[in-house]
Design a protein around this motif. Structure first.
Motif, short mmCIF file in Angstrom:
data_model
loop_
_atom_site.label_atom_id
_atom_site.label_comp_id
_atom_site.label_asym_id
_atom_site.label_seq_id
_atom_site.Cartn_x
_atom_site.Cartn_y
_atom_site.Cartn_z
N VAL A 13 -12.14 -12.87 -6.24
CA VAL A 13 -11.54 -13.18 -4.94
C VAL A 13 -10.02 -13.04 -5.01
O VAL A 13 -9.39 -12.50 -4.09
CB VAL A 13 -11.95 -14.59 -4.47
CG1 VAL A 13 -11.12 -15.03 -3.28
CG2 VAL A 13 -13.43 -14.62 -4.11
N ALA A 14 -9.42 -13.50 -6.11
CA ALA A 14 -7.96 -13.38 -6.26
C ALA A 14 -7.54 -11.90 -6.29
O ALA A 14 -6.57 -11.51 -5.62
CB ALA A 14 -7.51 -14.09 -7.53
N ALA A 15 -8.26 -11.09 -7.04
CA ALA A 15 -7.94 -9.66 -7.09
C ALA A 15 -8.17 -9.00 -5.74
O ALA A 15 -7.39 -8.14 -5.32
CB ALA A 15 -8.79 -8.98 -8.16
N ALA A 16 -9.21 -9.42 -5.03
CA ALA A 16 -9.50 -8.84 -3.72
C ALA A 16 -8.41 -9.19 -2.71
O ALA A 16 -7.96 -8.33 -1.94
CB ALA A 16 -10.85 -9.33 -3.22
N VAL A 17 -7.96 -10.43 -2.72
CA VAL A 17 -6.88 -10.83 -1.79
C VAL A 17 -5.60 -10.07 -2.12
O VAL A 17 -4.89 -9.61 -1.21
CB VAL A 17 -6.67 -12.35 -1.85
CG1 VAL A 17 -5.40 -12.75 -1.13
CG2 VAL A 17 -7.87 -13.07 -1.24
N TYR A 18 -5.31 -9.92 -3.40
CA TYR A 18 -4.12 -9.14 -3.80
C TYR A 18 -4.20 -7.71 -3.28
O TYR A 18 -3.23 -7.17 -2.74
CB TYR A 18 -3.98 -9.16 -5.32
CG TYR A 18 -2.86 -8.30 -5.83
CD1 TYR A 18 -1.54 -8.71 -5.71
CD2 TYR A 18 -3.12 -7.06 -6.41
CE1 TYR A 18 -0.50 -7.91 -6.16
CE2 TYR A 18 -2.09 -6.26 -6.87
CZ TYR A 18 -0.78 -6.69 -6.74
OH TYR A 18 0.23 -5.89 -7.18
N LEU A 19 -5.36 -7.09 -3.43
CA LEU A 19 -5.51 -5.71 -2.96
C LEU A 19 -5.49 -5.62 -1.44
O LEU A 19 -4.95 -4.66 -0.87
CB LEU A 19 -6.80 -5.11 -3.50
CG LEU A 19 -6.81 -4.77 -4.99
CD1 LEU A 19 -8.21 -4.36 -5.43
CD2 LEU A 19 -5.82 -3.67 -5.29
N MET A 20 -6.05 -6.60 -0.77
CA MET A 20 -6.13 -6.55 0.70
C MET A 20 -4.78 -6.81 1.37
O MET A 20 -4.59 -6.46 2.53
CB MET A 20 -7.17 -7.54 1.21
CG MET A 20 -8.59 -7.12 0.85
SD MET A 20 -9.83 -8.32 1.32
CE MET A 20 -9.95 -7.96 3.06
N LEU A 21 -3.83 -7.40 0.64
CA LEU A 21 -2.51 -7.62 1.21
C LEU A 21 -1.61 -6.39 1.12
O LEU A 21 -0.51 -6.39 1.68
CB LEU A 21 -1.84 -8.81 0.51
CG LEU A 21 -2.45 -10.17 0.83
CD1 LEU A 21 -1.79 -11.25 -0.01
CD2 LEU A 21 -2.32 -10.49 2.30
N ALA A 22 -2.05 -5.36 0.44
CA ALA A 22 -1.26 -4.13 0.33
C ALA A 22 -1.32 -3.35 1.64
O ALA A 22 -2.24 -3.49 2.44
CB ALA A 22 -1.80 -3.27 -0.80
N ARG A 23 -0.31 -2.55 1.86
CA ARG A 23 -0.27 -1.74 3.08
C ARG A 23 -1.06 -0.44 2.93
O ARG A 23 -1.24 0.29 3.89
CB ARG A 23 1.17 -1.42 3.45
CG ARG A 23 1.96 -2.65 3.80
CD ARG A 23 3.33 -2.28 4.31
NE ARG A 23 4.18 -3.44 4.42
CZ ARG A 23 4.25 -4.19 5.50
NH1 ARG A 23 3.51 -3.91 6.53
NH2 ARG A 23 5.06 -5.22 5.53
N ASN A 24 -1.53 -0.16 1.74
CA ASN A 24 -2.30 1.04 1.48
C ASN A 24 -3.75 0.80 1.92
O ASN A 24 -4.38 -0.17 1.50
CB ASN A 24 -2.25 1.36 -0.01
CG ASN A 24 -2.82 2.71 -0.33
OD1 ASN A 24 -3.82 3.12 0.24
ND2 ASN A 24 -2.19 3.40 -1.27
N VAL A 25 -4.27 1.66 2.76
CA VAL A 25 -5.61 1.47 3.32
C VAL A 25 -6.69 1.60 2.24
O VAL A 25 -7.69 0.88 2.28
CB VAL A 25 -5.85 2.49 4.46
CG1 VAL A 25 -7.23 2.33 5.04
CG2 VAL A 25 -4.80 2.33 5.54
#
Length: 119
Positions: A13-25
């Motif tokens: 979940v932590a890694a997913a939230v980190y990735l989902m906060l990026a501006r890269n689709v």
């Protein structure tokens, strides 16, 4: 065993939230898949992690043996995996097509339908 699974779910979940906060689709898409897998793992663990007693009903019995894993979360996770893979394949093609059309994967630069901001 449950503690290890809980730590794995937390890390996913932590890694997913980190990735989902990026501006890269594309990173957002990978974060979405990671959080989906974390939810699947959490549901699977809620059914019980018993390697000694499979969720099978013995011949002549009307219920599984005591301490057996619950088969319903396993069936739900199996269905969710198939649906998640279909979602991932569709979204990956959609992101690829958006990249071909707009030439970028940055979500801020994908403002084709929105009017330009006036300063």
């Amino acid at each position: 065993m449950e503690t290890l699974v809980a730590l794995m779910v937390g890390a996913l979940v932590a890694a997913a939230v980190y990735l989902m906060l990026a501006r890269n689709v594309l990173r957002f898409l990978f974060g979405l898949i990671l959080i989906s897998n974390a939810a699947n793992l959490l549901i699977f663990a809620s059914g019980g992690l018993t390697p000694d007693s499979p969720p099978l009903i013995d011949e002549g019995a009307i219920a599984p043996a005591a301490g057996a894993a619950n088969a319903l979360p396993q069936a739900l996770v199996l269905t969710a995996i198939v649906i998640g893979f279909g979602l991932f394949a569709f979204a990956l093609v959609l992101v690829y097509r958006a990249y071909q059309t707009m030439g970028t994967l940055n979500s801020d630069d994908m403002r084709l339908a929105e009017p330009e901001e006036r300063s």
